[in-house]
Motif scaffolding. Sequence first.
Motif, PDB file in Angstrom:
ATOM      1  N   VAL A 163      18.618  16.926 -36.537  1.00 29.35           N
ATOM      2  CA  VAL A 163      18.396  16.606 -35.307  1.00 29.35           C
ATOM      3  C   VAL A 163      19.394  15.633 -34.886  1.00 29.35           C
ATOM      4  O   VAL A 163      19.619  14.484 -35.794  1.00 29.35           O
ATOM      5  N   ILE A 164      20.126  15.648 -34.149  1.00 24.97           N
ATOM      6  CA  ILE A 164      21.315  14.795 -33.723  1.00 24.97           C
ATOM      7  C   ILE A 164      21.019  14.332 -32.381  1.00 24.97           C
ATOM      8  O   ILE A 164      20.691  14.984 -31.440  1.00 24.97           O
ATOM      9  N   ASN A 165      21.042  13.093 -32.053  1.00 26.06           N
ATOM     10  CA  ASN A 165      21.039  12.404 -30.965  1.00 26.06           C
ATOM     11  C   ASN A 165      22.266  12.660 -29.925  1.00 26.06           C
ATOM     12  O   ASN A 165      23.238  13.125 -30.507  1.00 26.06           O
ATOM     13  N   LYS A 166      22.169  12.407 -28.780  1.00 30.02           N
ATOM     14  CA  LYS A 166      23.360  12.039 -27.927  1.00 30.02           C
ATOM     15  C   LYS A 166      24.627  11.442 -28.204  1.00 30.02           C
ATOM     16  O   LYS A 166      25.823  11.734 -27.867  1.00 30.02           O
ATOM     17  N   SER A 210      28.576  18.926 -21.294  1.00 31.16           N
ATOM     18  CA  SER A 210      28.437  19.798 -19.827  1.00 31.16           C
ATOM     19  C   SER A 210      27.198  18.828 -19.161  1.00 31.16           C
ATOM     20  O   SER A 210      26.190  18.326 -19.564  1.00 31.16           O
ATOM     21  N   GLU A 211      27.287  19.042 -17.907  1.00 29.27           N
ATOM     22  CA  GLU A 211      26.483  18.445 -16.825  1.00 29.27           C
ATOM     23  C   GLU A 211      25.032  19.073 -16.913  1.00 29.27           C
ATOM     24  O   GLU A 211      24.158  18.364 -16.936  1.00 29.27           O
ATOM     25  N   THR A 236      21.805  26.386 -32.496  1.00 31.38           N
ATOM     26  CA  THR A 236      21.763  25.023 -31.985  1.00 31.38           C
ATOM     27  C   THR A 236      21.054  25.033 -30.889  1.00 31.38           C
ATOM     28  O   THR A 236      21.296  26.029 -29.970  1.00 31.38           O
ATOM     29  N   THR A 237      19.862  24.329 -30.656  1.00 29.56           N
ATOM     30  CA  THR A 237      19.327  24.174 -29.447  1.00 29.56           C
ATOM     31  C   THR A 237      19.097  22.758 -29.130  1.00 29.56           C
ATOM     32  O   THR A 237      18.919  21.862 -29.599  1.00 29.56           O
ATOM     33  N   PRO A 238      19.342  22.777 -27.503  1.00 26.42           N
ATOM     34  CA  PRO A 238      19.267  21.468 -26.981  1.00 26.42           C
ATOM     35  C   PRO A 238      17.957  20.931 -26.798  1.00 26.42           C
ATOM     36  O   PRO A 238      16.910  21.565 -26.864  1.00 26.42           O
ATOM     37  N   ILE A 239      17.744  19.648 -26.971  1.00 22.29           N
ATOM     38  CA  ILE A 239      16.362  18.929 -26.947  1.00 22.29           C
ATOM     39  C   ILE A 239      16.351  18.103 -25.615  1.00 22.29           C
ATOM     40  O   ILE A 239      17.297  17.252 -25.369  1.00 22.29           O
ATOM     41  N   PRO A 240      15.585  18.764 -24.537  1.00 18.76           N
ATOM     42  CA  PRO A 240      15.548  17.852 -23.281  1.00 18.76           C
ATOM     43  C   PRO A 240      14.703  16.410 -23.490  1.00 18.76           C
ATOM     44  O   PRO A 240      13.661  16.483 -23.807  1.00 18.76           O
ATOM     45  N   SER A 245      17.192  15.456 -18.714  1.00 15.64           N
ATOM     46  CA  SER A 245      18.652  15.125 -19.408  1.00 15.64           C
ATOM     47  C   SER A 245      18.694  15.393 -20.753  1.00 15.64           C
ATOM     48  O   SER A 245      17.415  15.748 -21.362  1.00 15.64           O
ATOM     49  N   LEU A 246      19.879  15.464 -21.298  1.00 12.18           N
ATOM     50  CA  LEU A 246      19.806  15.794 -22.675  1.00 12.18           C
ATOM     51  C   LEU A 246      19.525  14.861 -23.811  1.00 12.18           C
ATOM     52  O   LEU A 246      20.059  13.758 -23.406  1.00 12.18           O
ATOM     53  N   ALA A 247      18.600  14.881 -24.355  1.00 16.65           N
ATOM     54  CA  ALA A 247      18.282  13.965 -25.583  1.00 16.65           C
ATOM     55  C   ALA A 247      19.263  13.963 -26.813  1.00 16.65           C
ATOM     56  O   ALA A 247      19.433  13.329 -27.591  1.00 16.65           O
TER      57      ALA A 247
END
Lengths: 492, 126
Positions: A163-166, A210-211, A236-240, A245-247
């Motif tokens: 898990v990687i943060n922003k 990306s926005e 790869t899955t984004p965590i909101p 917003s992207l966490a």
Amino acid sequence: MDEKSKILIVDDENGLRLGTERLLEEEGYYVESAPNGNEGIRLGKSKEFDVAIIDLKMPDVDGLTVLKEIKSVHPNTVCFIATAFASYETAIESTRLGAFGYIPKPFSPEEIIYQIEQGINQRKLILESERLKKEREENLLELANEKSRLNAIIKSINDGILVINKNAELVYYNYAALKFLDLAEIELGSKILNILPEKVVKTVNKLFYSETFHLKSYSQQIELKPNNQLIVEFSTTPIPNSDGSLAGVVLIISNITEYKKIELLKSQFVSMVAHELKAPLAAVQGYLNIMIDKSIQLSPEKQEDYLKRSLTRLKGLTDLVNDLLDISRIELNTKQREIEQIDIREIIENSFQFFELDIKKKNISIETHLDENIPAINADYNEITRVVTNLLSNAIKYNNTNGKIEIELYKSHNYLILKISDTGIGLKPEEKTKLFNEFYRAKNEMTHGISGTGLGLSIVKIIVDSYHGKIEVESEFGKGTTFIINLPINIK
Amino acid sequence: MALIAIIDDDPDILDSSSIVLKSQGHNIVTADNPHDGYKIVVEQKPDLIILDVMMDEPDDGFYLAQKFRKEGIKTPILMYTSVSKATGMEYDKSEMVPVEDFVEKPISPSELINKVNNLLKAKEVK
């Protein structure tokens, strides 16, 4: 409270004490009383009272001490201090020690009942808040357990998790991820993009920069070790965040090496099948083309020869299609097996009739040693016939003129052993290993002009395997080949 | 008139292709395996080679073509095969496959004649 509220009265004035006791009992309370401070302490400690009314001035122990003592054991007992000698200091001191209120003496019944009611309400509030506090603590404990359980689960998953943060810092990982990345250890909080495959980094960065983003996974297949030693899928899955917003992102690494191997085998098989199917078609088309072409002159004999050869190729094609269908049926198990008691001796004896012509043509002699005491086995008649005829067909095809075939059938432990030997071409050691591969046909100076689909032995092996049997081959190049089939007698 | 070598492990294809090209007045030599194919090319120096891809091994034809080029044999090669894109195999004309033309089986007589004539003409121009 369904139960009667419990009241303790500590007062050295007997009249007042007993009067109050009687009054409160009439009001429906459970009341105990103590005539002095020491007795008050003993009673107040012995059980938890809801409310205690403690006289300030008593000859043995003063009320504030009694209050303190009771509070030390039952902090939730609501205590009132009652006194005729009210002073500002004692009031302060009693509240400091945990008294809820202060009752000036003398008091009227209404006054004392009102105060008691207040005390009982206070007691309820205290108990309720105690209950909530306890519940919260239990929840936290459960949460902690849940967390460690989840941790244990995630750590033992075979798939790698990162898990990687922003800020591109690692915030969580499991051991499988380390293994995939070939790392001994990794520090939480470290920037890890530089150790990930470039393709994955691109995907992660695209999400970071990306926005907007969609809540979906992006999969990439990556060869981590060359020559297909290790192929993984990075998902790869984004965590909101709760505000959308992207966490960060979660990366899941799965080992798909075996899956890719099967995929490769499958595509190789398909292209082999295509080749084998197209070859006879191309041959027939070649002949038909020259026969229909007016500019090409062919003698009637030639024409007949080409037609015959076309028919032979088409017959071969039909055999091939049938073999392929058999393979897929057996492999898919869609073939309705008709399991019955079958006698292999009978199958062997019946099989010769299919090859009468070929046996005569090559003048092959056949010797059989079939044990009389062979038990019947439970199997599909057609499948076992297929095994016998395929092996027999090979023994004839790859035999020499005037050659010999020996067939042996006997029981050994819980197995039926079927041996079919020929005195033909035999196999070179390197040919033996490929023998059961689909479409493999030994090609050497001796096998020219022998036709076949290359599937006969594959089918035999598939059938034998499906009955939990075993097939072995013994062979010497130039001398002959023996196939040995072991079939369990108690086939279920 | 040219000398054409056909290398293919399918005897029926060797036969029908030979007849088509003979009808055009060409001389034909054939081989049904890569080993003999190499021999006839080296010994008889044909003007054109027609080469099958899959023989003993699925990529025999490629190896043979590469071998010719490595040894400086520049004879034009018309390579043909029965596997193709549609069956999951894709070939490019490149260093990997150093051939002049590539066709998929089956090939009609007129197409075969055209391809052969074109390659022979191109060779003369060179």
